[in-house]
Write an enzyme that holds these catalytic residues in place. Structure first.
Site, short mmCIF file in Angstrom:
data_model
loop_
_atom_site.label_atom_id
_atom_site.label_comp_id
_atom_site.label_asym_id
_atom_site.label_seq_id
_atom_site.Cartn_x
_atom_site.Cartn_y
_atom_site.Cartn_z
N LYS A 47 33.29 26.59 36.71
CA LYS A 47 34.75 26.62 37.10
C LYS A 47 35.21 27.57 37.99
CE LYS A 47 38.44 28.07 36.23
NZ LYS A 47 39.32 28.24 37.37
N PRO A 48 35.18 27.30 39.55
CA PRO A 48 35.67 28.28 40.44
C PRO A 48 37.05 28.54 40.31
CG PRO A 48 35.33 26.25 41.31
CD PRO A 48 34.93 26.11 40.02
N THR B 242 42.05 38.77 31.79
CA THR B 242 41.31 37.41 31.56
C THR B 242 40.20 37.66 30.63
OG1 THR B 242 42.40 36.73 33.41
CG2 THR B 242 40.90 35.15 32.36
N GLU C 219 32.09 40.51 34.00
CA GLU C 219 32.22 41.45 35.22
C GLU C 219 33.62 41.27 35.48
OE1 GLU C 219 29.93 42.99 36.61
OE2 GLU C 219 27.91 41.82 35.77
N GLY D 201 37.32 44.01 36.21
CA GLY D 201 38.09 44.88 37.15
C GLY D 201 37.40 46.23 37.53
N CYS E 203 36.10 44.06 43.91
CA CYS E 203 36.27 44.98 42.61
C CYS E 203 35.42 46.29 42.98
CB CYS E 203 35.41 43.99 41.60
SG CYS E 203 33.69 43.54 42.12
N GLU F 137 44.55 48.47 38.99
CA GLU F 137 43.84 48.01 39.96
C GLU F 137 44.89 47.31 41.15
OE1 GLU F 137 41.31 44.62 38.99
OE2 GLU F 137 39.80 45.12 40.46
N LYS G 161 33.13 50.53 30.15
CA LYS G 161 34.45 50.66 29.73
C LYS G 161 35.42 49.13 30.20
CE LYS G 161 35.72 54.50 32.08
NZ LYS G 161 36.52 55.90 32.25
P1 NAD Z 1 41.33 36.06 37.27
O1 NAD Z 1 40.97 36.97 35.92
O2 NAD Z 1 42.67 35.79 37.40
O3 NAD Z 1 40.57 34.73 37.34
C1 NAD Z 1 39.24 34.75 37.22
C2 NAD Z 1 38.74 33.44 36.82
O4 NAD Z 1 39.30 33.01 35.35
C3 NAD Z 1 39.51 32.14 37.68
O5 NAD Z 1 38.66 31.16 37.68
C4 NAD Z 1 40.51 31.71 36.94
O6 NAD Z 1 41.05 30.41 36.90
C5 NAD Z 1 39.85 31.81 35.39
N1 NAD Z 1 40.85 32.12 34.26
C6 NAD Z 1 42.21 32.40 34.31
N2 NAD Z 1 42.69 32.25 33.15
C7 NAD Z 1 41.60 31.77 32.12
C8 NAD Z 1 41.67 31.40 30.91
N3 NAD Z 1 42.63 31.36 30.09
N4 NAD Z 1 40.33 30.85 30.39
C9 NAD Z 1 39.42 30.83 31.22
N5 NAD Z 1 39.50 31.22 32.37
C10 NAD Z 1 40.43 31.52 33.08
O7 NAD Z 1 40.70 37.16 38.08
P2 NAD Z 1 40.77 36.86 40.03
O8 NAD Z 1 42.29 37.15 40.40
O9 NAD Z 1 40.31 35.50 40.27
O10 NAD Z 1 39.87 37.90 40.55
C11 NAD Z 1 40.25 39.21 40.68
C12 NAD Z 1 39.55 39.91 39.53
O11 NAD Z 1 38.31 39.77 39.41
C13 NAD Z 1 39.67 41.43 39.90
O12 NAD Z 1 40.14 42.16 38.67
C14 NAD Z 1 38.44 41.94 40.07
O13 NAD Z 1 38.13 43.29 40.28
C15 NAD Z 1 37.50 41.05 39.40
N6 NAD Z 1 36.15 40.85 39.94
C16 NAD Z 1 35.05 41.52 39.24
C17 NAD Z 1 33.97 41.63 39.74
C18 NAD Z 1 32.64 42.27 39.02
O14 NAD Z 1 31.60 42.12 39.69
N7 NAD Z 1 32.94 43.27 38.10
C19 NAD Z 1 33.67 40.81 41.11
C20 NAD Z 1 34.63 40.14 41.59
C21 NAD Z 1 36.10 40.13 41.05
#
Ligand code: NAD
Length: 485
Positions: free
Chosen positions: A181-182, A238, A256, A258, A290, A388, A458
């Protein structure tokens, strides 16, 4: 392979077939550099997710993929890498359009790393083996390593292609099947990859894509009893929810989440080199990274010098149309991200921050642009330092000792990445050891490679992507004990 998605809007990819959502729902995909609709994609409901999980389960149970040897799967994954390289221009253009990513970055980082991901795990697939164990009383014991089953992969908007590859390549190498699910904002490369994996010889049902929203399609994937592991990348909020729902179903999880990395500049740093890493670290992917370095900690003796250099250099970083090869900073990936950055910079002003440069939108073609921004004089407990922001925003704070630098670096809830600039090697290793982070860059930023694991501590999550560690996380171990008596 040519897929523009403008001629043929994206559909769900389930069991090797393209199909509309059961209820016919579709959603717009916006080009963030113009704010205009590029195309639409199908929006999956719970029934569609269930169909995808059933297809993945059937494919897993059939043994068409899980029953192959690691080296046979590796050959197919090598073909995936080859097809990514052959279609590099098209994939980079697609990713750039969808995310607003500068085209040069999309080519050099996203497409290159995605191809490397598949190649790396294709090679590791050969080494999926167990080991013999020395046990007493005339017995032989050995372990075998096999796939877990159906993996639910949920990915964020900022590196759609790479962060899908970091999950799908090791999951497939180990023999699992996947429902992906992208992010709702950036679904196009996942759909493109579905066609490409099929072309490479990945059997039907092994990789499935359900485009749709988090609360509907993502939630349905988390809750589906047919899913054995959830590989999640996204925000900490999330992720907390996803981990608790997956935990309820006793699914394995990788989280993985924030980040809010500190970049420490000691007084003995090579400043010329450091400035490149500092700017590269906070504007990379338009700050939507991130593992970017949005918190700069500078030894007080060089603090004003560093702020002065940044004030001169940062406004000159090329910002604009992501299709131009010289662009370094593109638009934010969506309007909500732009508004969030604006709110944080306003908050910084109220919290007593001094805007050294930037601090406002750039009006260009109706796109979601924000000028690279440096903010000094904020207290460590200000929200802009602690939270963040996820945009091209750098805060700068002075420190008086190594201990204080480490304390400030470790003072947020996050622990994903960290950086050190120093010419004192002993200090570099000593400080790296004390930083609470999954990866530490010394005199560098950012360098990622499939061989080097990354992940959080953390509130940044747990589990690792990349490296043999990721491959292991998609396997389960069975022990066999034989009586020889
Ligand atoms: P997000 O948490 O809003 O969404 C991530 C994914 O989760 C999306 O596909 C979204 O549709 C899905 N999602 C949302 N609500 C959900 C639910 N209730 N159940 C299941 N899936 C759900 O994050 P974003 O805004 O897309 O991405 C940015 C965040 O991702 C930042 O916090 C960033 O730091 C983090 N990030 C972390 C890494 C890492 O490797 N640690 C890499 C890239 C991004």
């Amino acid at each position: 392979m040519t897929t523009t998605f403008e001629d043929e809007p994206g559909r769900l990819f389930i069991g090797g077939q393209w199909r509309e959502a059961t209820d016919g729902a579709r959603t717009d995909v916006i080009d963030p550099s113009t704010g205009q609709v590029v195309t639409t994609v199908a929006e999956a409901g719970a029934a569609d997710v269930d169909a995808a999980v059933r297809a993945a389960r059937e494919a897993f149970d059939s043994g068409a993929w899980s029953g192959l040897s690691g080296r046979e799967r590796g050959r197919v994954l090598n073909r995936v890498a080859q097809l990514i390289r052959e279609n590099a221009d098209e994939i980079a253009a697609l990713e750039s359009r969808d995310v607003g990513k500068p085209i040069t970055l999309a080519h050099a980082v996203d497409v290159t790393n995605a191809a490397n991901d598949y190649e790396y795990y294709a090679s590791l697939a050969w080494s999926l083996d167990g080991s013999a164990r020395d046990v007493p009383n005339n017995r032989l014991a050995y372990t075998r390593r096999g796939p877990i089953g159906v993996v639910g992969a949920i990915t964020p908007f900022n590196f759609p292609l790479i962060l899908a590859g970091t999950k799908i390549a090791p999951a497939l190498a180990a023999g699992n099947t996947v429902v992906h699910k992208p992010a709702e904002e950036t679904p196009l490369s996942a759909l493109y990859m579905a066609g490409l994996l099929k072309e490479a010889g990945v059997p039907d049902g092994v990789y499935n894509v359900v485009t749709g929203t988090g609360p509907v399609a993502g939630e349905a994937l988390l809750r589906n009893p047919g899913v054995d592991k959830i590989a999640f990348t996204g925000s900490t909020a999330t992720g907390r929810h996803a981990a608790s729902v997956a935990g309820e179903g006793l699914k394995q999880v990788t989280m993985e989440l924030g980040g809010n990395a500190a970049h420490i500049v000691f007084e003995d740093a090579d400043l010329e080199k450091a400035i490149g890493a500092i700017i590269g670290g906070f504007v990379y992917n338009t700050g939507q990274f991130c593992m970017g370095g949005p918190r700069l900690l500078v030894a007080r003796s060089v603090h004003d010098t560093v702020v002065g250099i940044l004030a001169d250099a940062v406004p000159g970083v090329p910002i604009g149309d992501p299709r131009r090869p010289e662009t370094v900073i593109g638009p934010m990936a969506g309007e909500r991200h732009l508004k969030k950055v604006e709110e944080y910079v306003e908050l910084a002003r109220k919290e007593g921050g001094r805007i050294v440069c930037g601090g406002e939108r750039l009006d260009l073609n109706g796109g979601y642009y924000y000028k690279p921004t440096v903010i000094a004089d904020l207290a460590n407990d200000s929200r802009v330092v602690q939270e963040e922001v996820f945009g091209p925003v750098l805060t700068v704070q002075p420190f008086d000792s190594e201990d204080e630098a480490v304390e400030l670096a470790n003072s947020t809830p996050y622990g994903l990445a960290s950086g050190i600039q120093t010419t004192n090697l002993t200090r570099a290793h000593r400080v790296a050891d004390r930083l609470q982070a999954g990866i530490v860059w010394i005199n560098d930023w950012p360098m990622l490679d499939p061989a080097v694991p990354f992940g959080g501590v953390k509130a940044s999550g747990f589990g690792r992507e990349y490296g043999p560690e990721a491959l292991e996380s998609y396997t389960k171990v069975k022990s066999v004990v034989v009586s020889l008596g």
